[in-house]
Design a protein around this motif. Sequence first.
Motif, PDB file in Angstrom:
ATOM      1  N   THR A  13     -13.649  46.337  46.361  1.00 30.95           N
ATOM      2  CA  THR A  13     -12.783  46.005  47.494  1.00 30.95           C
ATOM      3  C   THR A  13     -12.430  44.532  47.454  1.00 30.95           C
ATOM      4  OG1 THR A  13     -12.461  46.301  49.870  1.00 30.95           O
ATOM      5  CG2 THR A  13     -14.610  45.478  49.184  1.00 30.95           C
ATOM      6  N   ALA A  15     -10.364  41.691  50.286  1.00 33.53           N
ATOM      7  CA  ALA A  15      -9.640  41.531  51.551  1.00 33.53           C
ATOM      8  C   ALA A  15      -9.482  40.046  51.860  1.00 33.53           C
ATOM      9  CB  ALA A  15     -10.387  42.217  52.690  1.00 33.53           C
ATOM     10  N   THR A  16      -8.333  39.708  52.404  1.00 38.74           N
ATOM     11  CA  THR A  16      -8.041  38.347  52.855  1.00 38.74           C
ATOM     12  C   THR A  16      -7.731  38.399  54.346  1.00 38.74           C
ATOM     13  OG1 THR A  16      -7.108  37.724  50.703  1.00 38.74           O
ATOM     14  CG2 THR A  16      -6.463  36.383  52.584  1.00 38.74           C
ATOM     15  N   GLY A  24      -2.442  33.150  47.673  1.00 37.29           N
ATOM     16  CA  GLY A  24      -3.080  33.216  46.358  1.00 37.29           C
ATOM     17  C   GLY A  24      -4.583  33.395  46.391  1.00 37.29           C
ATOM     18  N   LEU A  25      -5.149  33.604  47.595  1.00 41.28           N
ATOM     19  CA  LEU A  25      -6.616  33.699  47.690  1.00 41.28           C
ATOM     20  C   LEU A  25      -7.149  34.926  46.957  1.00 41.28           C
ATOM     21  CD1 LEU A  25      -7.178  32.641  51.407  1.00 41.28           C
ATOM     22  CD2 LEU A  25      -7.787  31.363  49.341  1.00 41.28           C
ATOM     23  N   ASN A  53      -0.694  51.519  49.870  1.00 41.89           N
ATOM     24  CA  ASN A  53      -1.096  50.107  50.030  1.00 41.89           C
ATOM     25  C   ASN A  53      -0.268  49.237  49.082  1.00 41.89           C
ATOM     26  OD1 ASN A  53      -2.336  47.644  50.374  1.00 41.89           O
ATOM     27  ND2 ASN A  53      -4.414  48.484  50.392  1.00 41.89           N
ATOM     28  N   LEU A  59      -0.674  43.215  44.168  1.00 42.87           N
ATOM     29  CA  LEU A  59      -1.684  42.238  43.725  1.00 42.87           C
ATOM     30  C   LEU A  59      -2.258  42.646  42.375  1.00 42.87           C
ATOM     31  CD1 LEU A  59      -3.823  39.945  44.142  1.00 42.87           C
ATOM     32  CD2 LEU A  59      -5.211  41.675  45.332  1.00 42.87           C
ATOM     33  N   TYR A  60      -2.638  43.909  42.230  1.00 46.71           N
ATOM     34  CA  TYR A  60      -3.282  44.351  40.992  1.00 46.71           C
ATOM     35  C   TYR A  60      -2.286  44.333  39.822  1.00 46.71           C
ATOM     36  CZ  TYR A  60      -6.962  45.816  44.212  1.00 46.71           C
ATOM     37  OH  TYR A  60      -7.937  45.821  45.181  1.00 46.71           O
ATOM     38  N   ASP A  62       0.146  42.257  39.594  1.00 45.46           N
ATOM     39  CA  ASP A  62       0.295  40.827  39.341  1.00 45.46           C
ATOM     40  C   ASP A  62      -0.833  40.316  38.436  1.00 45.46           C
ATOM     41  OD1 ASP A  62       1.750  38.300  40.305  1.00 45.46           O
ATOM     42  OD2 ASP A  62      -0.332  37.799  40.782  1.00 45.46           O
TER      43      ASP A  62
HETATM   44  C1  LIG Z   1      -4.159  43.064  49.416  1.00 46.49           C
HETATM   45  C2  LIG Z   1      -4.695  41.721  49.925  1.00 46.49           C
HETATM   46  C3  LIG Z   1      -6.180  41.594  49.563  1.00 46.49           C
HETATM   47  C4  LIG Z   1      -3.883  40.591  49.239  1.00 46.49           C
HETATM   48  O1  LIG Z   1      -4.504  39.356  49.599  1.00 46.49           O
HETATM   49  P1  LIG Z   1      -3.717  37.962  49.513  1.00 46.49           P
HETATM   50  O2  LIG Z   1      -4.741  36.869  49.531  1.00 46.49           O
HETATM   51  O3  LIG Z   1      -2.666  37.909  50.557  1.00 46.49           O
HETATM   52  O4  LIG Z   1      -3.024  38.067  48.085  1.00 46.49           O
HETATM   53  P2  LIG Z   1      -2.438  36.862  47.189  1.00 46.49           P
HETATM   54  O5  LIG Z   1      -1.850  35.813  48.078  1.00 46.49           O
HETATM   55  O6  LIG Z   1      -3.481  36.414  46.227  1.00 46.49           O
HETATM   56  O7  LIG Z   1      -1.257  37.622  46.434  1.00 46.49           O
HETATM   57  C5  LIG Z   1      -1.155  37.627  45.008  1.00 46.49           C
HETATM   58  C6  LIG Z   1       0.039  38.490  44.630  1.00 46.49           C
HETATM   59  O8  LIG Z   1      -0.151  39.847  45.066  1.00 46.49           O
HETATM   60  C7  LIG Z   1       1.123  40.386  45.494  1.00 46.49           C
HETATM   61  N1  LIG Z   1       1.096  40.608  46.945  1.00 46.49           N
HETATM   62  C8  LIG Z   1       0.096  40.301  47.806  1.00 46.49           C
HETATM   63  N2  LIG Z   1       0.415  40.696  49.065  1.00 46.49           N
HETATM   64  C9  LIG Z   1       1.641  41.277  48.983  1.00 46.49           C
HETATM   65  C10 LIG Z   1       2.515  41.873  49.937  1.00 46.49           C
HETATM   66  N3  LIG Z   1       2.184  41.967  51.244  1.00 46.49           N
HETATM   67  N4  LIG Z   1       3.691  42.378  49.509  1.00 46.49           N
HETATM   68  C11 LIG Z   1       4.048  42.315  48.210  1.00 46.49           C
HETATM   69  N5  LIG Z   1       3.271  41.728  47.239  1.00 46.49           N
HETATM   70  C12 LIG Z   1       2.079  41.229  47.635  1.00 46.49           C
HETATM   71  C13 LIG Z   1       2.149  39.334  45.142  1.00 46.49           C
HETATM   72  O9  LIG Z   1       2.557  39.550  43.797  1.00 46.49           O
HETATM   73  C14 LIG Z   1       1.336  38.061  45.277  1.00 46.49           C
HETATM   74  O10 LIG Z   1       1.888  36.986  44.556  1.00 46.49           O
HETATM   75  P3  LIG Z   1       3.005  36.048  45.281  1.00 46.49           P
HETATM   76  O11 LIG Z   1       2.517  35.726  46.661  1.00 46.49           O
HETATM   77  O12 LIG Z   1       3.089  34.852  44.372  1.00 46.49           O
HETATM   78  O13 LIG Z   1       4.270  36.873  45.311  1.00 46.49           O
HETATM   79  C15 LIG Z   1      -4.487  41.582  51.459  1.00 46.49           C
HETATM   80  O14 LIG Z   1      -3.164  41.978  51.795  1.00 46.49           O
HETATM   81  C16 LIG Z   1      -5.491  42.374  52.275  1.00 46.49           C
HETATM   82  O15 LIG Z   1      -6.570  41.880  52.617  1.00 46.49           O
HETATM   83  N6  LIG Z   1      -5.129  43.612  52.635  1.00 46.49           N
HETATM   84  C17 LIG Z   1      -6.033  44.472  53.431  1.00 46.49           C
HETATM   85  C18 LIG Z   1      -7.235  44.935  52.643  1.00 46.49           C
HETATM   86  C19 LIG Z   1      -6.822  45.768  51.443  1.00 46.49           C
HETATM   87  O16 LIG Z   1      -5.914  46.608  51.530  1.00 46.49           O
HETATM   88  N7  LIG Z   1      -7.502  45.508  50.310  1.00 46.49           N
HETATM   89  C20 LIG Z   1      -7.170  46.186  49.039  1.00 46.49           C
HETATM   90  C21 LIG Z   1      -7.750  47.558  48.926  1.00 46.49           C
HETATM   91  S1  LIG Z   1      -9.488  47.557  48.733  1.00 46.49           S
END
Ligand SMILES: CC(C)(COP(=O)(O)OP(=O)(O)OC[C@H]1O[C@@H](n2cnc3c(N)ncnc32)[C@H](O)[C@@H]1OP(=O)(O)O)[C@@H](O)C(=O)NCCC(=O)NCCS
Length: 92
Positions: A13, A15-16, A24-25, A53, A59-60, A62
């Motif tokens: 898992t 999450a941010t 970018g976290l 999702n 993210l994955y 990327d």
């Molecule tokens: C998925 C999650 C962990 C991404 O965390 P984040 O810190 O915002 O991600 P990052 O800033 O590192 O994003 C890296 C890349 O992922 C992609 N990305 C992340 N969030 C995105 C969004 N909402 N829409 C489209 N692309 C996205 C992009 O390519 C992004 O690069 P960019 O910002 O330069 O375009 C966050 O949205 C989250 O906590 N979601 C809820 C929990 C969850 O669903 N976890 C995953 C399943 S276990």
Amino acid sequence: MGRVVLDEVEILTVATHPGHRRAGLARRRVAALLDKARNMGATTAFLEVAADNGAARALYRDLGFDETGRRRSYYARETGKVDAITMSLRLT
Ligand SMILES: CC(C)(COP(=O)(O)OP(=O)(O)OC[C@H]1O[C@@H](n2cnc3c(N)ncnc32)[C@H](O)[C@@H]1OP(=O)(O)O)[C@@H](O)C(=O)NCCC(=O)NCCS
């Protein structure tokens, strides 16, 4: 969170906090986990993610993960069932 078993690492898992997303976290944390797993001998990373999702799937992708399969109707939602997408990444 992830776990290394022999030559495989599974991302369990990530999450941010909503107030800190798109900074970018998650990319940095998952990349650091993959580096650590590689140093422990992992050669392949696996995960599964809900098909609805979009943020996590982006993210994955990327990070270089490719989609390798689909488990039909795997996650329960109030509105019905959602597929799980399986993804993998070679670390070598
Ligand atoms: C998925 C999650 C962990 C991404 O965390 P984040 O810190 O915002 O991600 P990052 O800033 O590192 O994003 C890296 C890349 O992922 C992609 N990305 C992340 N969030 C995105 C969004 N909402 N829409 C489209 N692309 C996205 C992009 O390519 C992004 O690069 P960019 O910002 O330069 O375009 C966050 O949205 C989250 O906590 N979601 C809820 C929990 C969850 O669903 N976890 C995953 C399943 S276990």
